[in-house]
Structures are given as C-alpha cells and as structure tokens.
Design a protein around this motif. Structure first.
Motif, PDB file in Angstrom:
ATOM      1  N   VAL A 221       0.856  -1.177   0.000  1.00 44.25           N
ATOM      2  CA  VAL A 221       0.000   0.000   0.000  1.00 44.25           C
ATOM      3  C   VAL A 221       0.892   1.228   0.000  1.00 44.25           C
ATOM      4  O   VAL A 221       1.799   1.350   0.812  1.00 44.25           O
ATOM      5  CB  VAL A 221      -0.930   0.015   1.240  1.00 44.25           C
ATOM      6  N   LEU A 222       0.631   2.143  -0.907  1.00 53.22           N
ATOM      7  CA  LEU A 222       1.343   3.408  -0.967  1.00 53.22           C
ATOM      8  C   LEU A 222       0.411   4.483  -0.452  1.00 53.22           C
ATOM      9  O   LEU A 222      -0.679   4.659  -0.974  1.00 53.22           O
ATOM     10  CB  LEU A 222       1.759   3.707  -2.410  1.00 53.22           C
ATOM     11  N   MET A 223       0.826   5.176   0.618  1.00 49.95           N
ATOM     12  CA  MET A 223      -0.035   6.213   1.178  1.00 49.95           C
ATOM     13  C   MET A 223       0.797   7.315   1.804  1.00 49.95           C
ATOM     14  O   MET A 223       1.954   7.117   2.142  1.00 49.95           O
ATOM     15  CB  MET A 223      -0.997   5.623   2.207  1.00 49.95           C
ATOM     16  N   ARG A 224       0.183   8.465   1.941  1.00 49.53           N
ATOM     17  CA  ARG A 224       0.834   9.579   2.618  1.00 49.53           C
ATOM     18  C   ARG A 224       0.709   9.347   4.120  1.00 49.53           C
ATOM     19  O   ARG A 224      -0.377   9.190   4.653  1.00 49.53           O
ATOM     20  CB  ARG A 224       0.175  10.897   2.219  1.00 49.53           C
ATOM     21  N   MET A 225       1.830   9.345   4.804  1.00 48.38           N
ATOM     22  CA  MET A 225       1.840   9.056   6.232  1.00 48.38           C
ATOM     23  C   MET A 225       1.792  10.317   7.094  1.00 48.38           C
ATOM     24  O   MET A 225       1.242  10.298   8.173  1.00 48.38           O
ATOM     25  CB  MET A 225       3.088   8.252   6.608  1.00 48.38           C
ATOM     26  N   PHE A 226       2.403  11.382   6.628  1.00 46.52           N
ATOM     27  CA  PHE A 226       2.498  12.587   7.437  1.00 46.52           C
ATOM     28  C   PHE A 226       2.085  13.805   6.631  1.00 46.52           C
ATOM     29  O   PHE A 226       2.264  13.850   5.430  1.00 46.52           O
ATOM     30  CB  PHE A 226       3.931  12.807   7.947  1.00 46.52           C
ATOM     31  N   SER A 227       1.555  14.783   7.321  1.00 43.65           N
ATOM     32  CA  SER A 227       1.185  16.044   6.700  1.00 43.65           C
ATOM     33  C   SER A 227       1.325  17.148   7.742  1.00 43.65           C
ATOM     34  O   SER A 227       1.147  16.907   8.933  1.00 43.65           O
ATOM     35  CB  SER A 227      -0.266  15.981   6.210  1.00 43.65           C
ATOM     36  N   THR A 228       1.644  18.344   7.279  1.00 47.01           N
ATOM     37  CA  THR A 228       1.727  19.472   8.207  1.00 47.01           C
ATOM     38  C   THR A 228       0.343  20.025   8.525  1.00 47.01           C
ATOM     39  O   THR A 228       0.207  20.857   9.412  1.00 47.01           O
ATOM     40  CB  THR A 228       2.603  20.596   7.625  1.00 47.01           C
ATOM     41  N   ARG A 229      -0.687  19.523   7.814  1.00 45.36           N
ATOM     42  CA  ARG A 229      -2.060  19.931   8.112  1.00 45.36           C
ATOM     43  C   ARG A 229      -2.590  19.122   9.294  1.00 45.36           C
ATOM     44  O   ARG A 229      -2.381  17.913   9.364  1.00 45.36           O
ATOM     45  CB  ARG A 229      -2.963  19.695   6.910  1.00 45.36           C
ATOM     46  N   PRO A 230      -3.276  19.751  10.241  1.00 46.01           N
ATOM     47  CA  PRO A 230      -3.838  19.004  11.373  1.00 46.01           C
ATOM     48  C   PRO A 230      -4.861  17.967  10.907  1.00 46.01           C
ATOM     49  O   PRO A 230      -5.615  18.205   9.968  1.00 46.01           O
ATOM     50  CB  PRO A 230      -4.527  20.081  12.209  1.00 46.01           C
ATOM     51  N   ASN A 231      -4.854  16.796  11.572  1.00 42.11           N
ATOM     52  CA  ASN A 231      -5.838  15.765  11.263  1.00 42.11           C
ATOM     53  C   ASN A 231      -7.115  16.034  12.061  1.00 42.11           C
ATOM     54  O   ASN A 231      -7.254  17.074  12.694  1.00 42.11           O
ATOM     55  CB  ASN A 231      -5.272  14.370  11.539  1.00 42.11           C
ATOM     56  N   ARG A 232      -8.038  15.096  12.052  1.00 41.99           N
ATOM     57  CA  ARG A 232      -9.309  15.310  12.762  1.00 41.99           C
ATOM     58  C   ARG A 232      -9.149  15.377  14.280  1.00 41.99           C
ATOM     59  O   ARG A 232     -10.033  15.858  14.973  1.00 41.99           O
ATOM     60  CB  ARG A 232     -10.302  14.207  12.400  1.00 41.99           C
ATOM     61  N   ASN A 233      -8.013  14.897  14.779  1.00 43.47           N
ATOM     62  CA  ASN A 233      -7.735  15.005  16.210  1.00 43.47           C
ATOM     63  C   ASN A 233      -7.026  16.314  16.548  1.00 43.47           C
ATOM     64  O   ASN A 233      -6.725  16.581  17.702  1.00 43.47           O
ATOM     65  CB  ASN A 233      -6.873  13.839  16.689  1.00 43.47           C
ATOM     66  N   GLY A 234      -6.722  17.109  15.523  1.00 39.79           N
ATOM     67  CA  GLY A 234      -6.047  18.379  15.741  1.00 39.79           C
ATOM     68  C   GLY A 234      -4.536  18.269  15.790  1.00 39.79           C
ATOM     69  O   GLY A 234      -3.852  19.227  16.130  1.00 39.79           O
ATOM     70  N   TYR A 235      -3.988  17.093  15.460  1.00 37.10           N
ATOM     71  CA  TYR A 235      -2.539  16.890  15.513  1.00 37.10           C
ATOM     72  C   TYR A 235      -1.941  16.947  14.120  1.00 37.10           C
ATOM     73  O   TYR A 235      -2.551  16.542  13.139  1.00 37.10           O
ATOM     74  CB  TYR A 235      -2.194  15.540  16.142  1.00 37.10           C
ATOM     75  N   ALA A 236      -0.707  17.442  14.043  1.00 39.38           N
ATOM     76  CA  ALA A 236       0.056  17.484  12.796  1.00 39.38           C
ATOM     77  C   ALA A 236       1.530  17.341  13.162  1.00 39.38           C
ATOM     78  O   ALA A 236       1.902  17.463  14.328  1.00 39.38           O
ATOM     79  CB  ALA A 236      -0.183  18.791  12.061  1.00 39.38           C
ATOM     80  N   VAL A 237       2.351  17.081  12.168  1.00 35.70           N
ATOM     81  CA  VAL A 237       3.791  17.007  12.407  1.00 35.70           C
ATOM     82  C   VAL A 237       4.450  18.182  11.709  1.00 35.70           C
ATOM     83  O   VAL A 237       3.887  18.790  10.806  1.00 35.70           O
ATOM     84  CB  VAL A 237       4.384  15.669  11.902  1.00 35.70           C
TER      85      VAL A 237
END
Length: 60
Positions: free
Chosen positions: A25-41
């Motif tokens: 599976v190829l997928m994006r693991m990280f993003s600087t945009r916050p997820n639905r929990n409000g967390y981002a890297v």
C-alpha cells in the motif's frame, strides 16, 4: 475473514502482481495539516524521517 476500513481523502492501492501473502500500500503518512484530532507534524520531523529512512523501514 478480516475486515479493513480506510478513511482518507486520497487512497491509492496499486498491485503490480497478484499475491495472496501480502499487499503493498502506498499512502501519505504525514502532513503538516492538522488531522481530525487536531494533531500534525512539523516539516523538520518529516525531514528527519526521510533522512533516516532505513531506520524506520518496516516499523509499525
């Protein structure tokens, strides 16, 4: 039978050769945009992962 559910804005599953042992599976693991929990890297965190890719390969 196992059930897997994915929720994402973009999911791409590409299978070059059929194999019933594993699935790639190829997928994006990280993003600087916050997820639905409000967390981002941060970009620095992602740069560190890329720079040390061998260390993180095959980790859950």
């Amino acid at each position: 039978m196992n059930r897997v559910q994915f929720e994402a804005s973009q999911v791409m599953i590409s299978e070059t050769q059929s194999n019933d042992i594993y699935m790639t599976v190829l997928m994006r693991m990280f993003s600087t945009r916050p997820n639905r929990n409000g967390y981002a890297v941060s970009e620095a965190f992602m740069d560190n992962i890329v720079a040390n890719a061998a260390k993180y390969t095959c980790l859950p």
